[in-house]
Design a protein around this motif. Structure first.
Motif, short mmCIF file in Angstrom:
data_model
loop_
_atom_site.label_atom_id
_atom_site.label_comp_id
_atom_site.label_asym_id
_atom_site.label_seq_id
_atom_site.Cartn_x
_atom_site.Cartn_y
_atom_site.Cartn_z
N GLU A 1 0.78 -1.18 0.09
CA GLU A 1 0.09 -0.06 0.12
C GLU A 1 0.87 1.26 -0.12
O GLU A 1 0.59 2.15 -0.65
N THR A 2 1.94 1.26 1.03
CA THR A 2 2.82 2.66 0.91
C THR A 2 3.42 2.71 -0.52
O THR A 2 3.50 3.94 -0.83
N LEU A 3 3.94 1.44 -1.24
CA LEU A 3 4.46 1.58 -2.64
C LEU A 3 3.55 2.13 -3.33
O LEU A 3 3.95 2.90 -4.50
N ILE A 4 2.38 1.61 -3.76
CA ILE A 4 1.13 2.08 -4.36
C ILE A 4 0.86 3.59 -4.38
O ILE A 4 0.87 4.55 -5.18
N ARG A 5 1.01 4.22 -2.84
CA ARG A 5 0.70 5.55 -2.66
C ARG A 5 1.77 6.48 -3.25
O ARG A 5 1.85 7.32 -3.78
N GLU A 6 3.19 5.87 -2.79
CA GLU A 6 4.48 6.84 -3.33
C GLU A 6 4.32 6.67 -4.80
O GLU A 6 4.89 7.79 -5.33
N GLN A 7 4.15 5.78 -5.43
CA GLN A 7 4.14 5.64 -6.92
C GLN A 7 3.03 6.45 -7.45
O GLN A 7 3.11 7.11 -8.62
N ALA A 8 1.92 6.56 -6.94
CA ALA A 8 0.63 7.17 -7.49
C ALA A 8 1.02 8.67 -7.18
O ALA A 8 0.76 9.59 -8.11
N LYS B 1 8.15 23.33 -6.03
CA LYS B 1 8.75 22.34 -5.24
C LYS B 1 8.36 20.88 -5.92
O LYS B 1 9.30 19.95 -5.90
N GLY B 2 7.36 20.90 -6.38
CA GLY B 2 6.85 19.90 -7.13
C GLY B 2 7.77 19.62 -8.34
O GLY B 2 8.24 18.23 -8.59
N HIS B 3 7.97 20.49 -9.14
CA HIS B 3 9.25 20.52 -10.03
C HIS B 3 10.43 20.13 -9.75
O HIS B 3 11.18 19.45 -10.36
N ARG B 4 10.93 20.75 -8.67
CA ARG B 4 12.13 20.55 -8.16
C ARG B 4 12.37 19.01 -7.70
O ARG B 4 13.40 18.29 -8.06
N HIS B 5 11.26 18.21 -7.19
CA HIS B 5 11.39 16.79 -7.01
C HIS B 5 11.48 16.00 -8.64
O HIS B 5 11.91 15.13 -8.49
N LEU B 6 10.56 16.58 -9.22
CA LEU B 6 10.52 16.10 -10.54
C LEU B 6 12.07 16.07 -11.28
O LEU B 6 12.28 15.05 -12.10
N ASN B 7 12.57 17.15 -11.27
CA ASN B 7 13.93 17.36 -11.83
C ASN B 7 15.13 16.70 -10.99
O ASN B 7 16.15 16.99 -11.32
N ARG B 8 14.43 15.88 -9.74
CA ARG B 8 15.72 15.26 -9.03
C ARG B 8 16.62 16.49 -8.08
O ARG B 8 17.53 16.03 -7.91
N GLU B 9 16.01 17.34 -8.15
CA GLU B 9 16.83 18.42 -7.43
C GLU B 9 16.77 18.31 -6.02
O GLU B 9 17.82 18.67 -4.92
N ILE B 10 15.49 17.96 -5.48
CA ILE B 10 15.32 17.52 -4.12
C ILE B 10 14.57 16.29 -4.17
O ILE B 10 14.05 15.80 -5.21
N ALA B 11 14.31 15.68 -2.82
CA ALA B 11 13.47 14.53 -2.48
C ALA B 11 12.51 14.79 -1.60
O ALA B 11 13.03 15.32 -0.60
N ILE B 12 11.20 14.55 -1.84
CA ILE B 12 9.97 15.00 -0.91
C ILE B 12 9.72 13.45 -0.51
O ILE B 12 9.43 12.63 -1.28
N GLU B 13 9.64 13.50 0.89
CA GLU B 13 9.48 12.24 1.50
C GLU B 13 8.11 11.89 1.23
O GLU B 13 7.09 12.46 0.86
N GLY B 14 7.94 10.31 0.97
CA GLY B 14 6.50 9.70 0.58
C GLY B 14 6.21 9.92 -0.60
O GLY B 14 5.01 9.52 -1.17
N ILE B 15 6.92 10.26 -1.95
CA ILE B 15 6.81 10.40 -3.13
C ILE B 15 7.90 9.59 -3.94
O ILE B 15 9.14 9.97 -3.59
#
Length: 101
Positions: free
Chosen positions: A6-13, A79-93
């Motif tokens: 369930e955690t994996l599905i949520r993080e992937q979603a 911040k979402g852009h930065r996660h997608l660009n691998r500049e930061i890591a947001i916990e749970g995603i």
């Protein structure tokens, strides 16, 4: 379903949602459309479940939401852009794959 699955599905979603927003010209989609974005990945969940995930992403600063009737309209943030660009890591995603990977 196990808690780990369930955690994996949520993080992937959550990653799929951010990527779907990025693909839009205005980086915005409503929750009903996001339900359809998740289906090709085998994630078939209710609007309520998607709203919970949008709430998590909003709390983490990855997107903003506005309620319009019974749907939520989500917009990607810097911040979402930065996660997608691998500049930061947001916990749970889930982290996006490396380019070319």
């Amino acid at each position: 379903m196990s808690a780990d699955m369930e955690t994996l599905i949520r993080e992937q979603a959550r990653l799929i949602i951010l990527k779907a927003l990025l693909q839009q010209i205005d980086e915005t989609l409503n929750s009903d459309l996001l339900i359809h974005e998740l289906r090709p990945f085998g994630i078939r969940k209710s609007r309520e479940w998607v709203h919970e995930e949008l709430g998590y992403l909003r709390e983490m600063g990855a997107l903003t939401t506005v309620a319009v009737g019974s749907v939520l309209v989500a917009t990607l943030t810097e911040k979402g852009h930065r996660h997608l660009n691998r500049e930061i890591a947001i916990e749970g995603i889930q982290r996006p794959s490396r380019p070319g990977g």
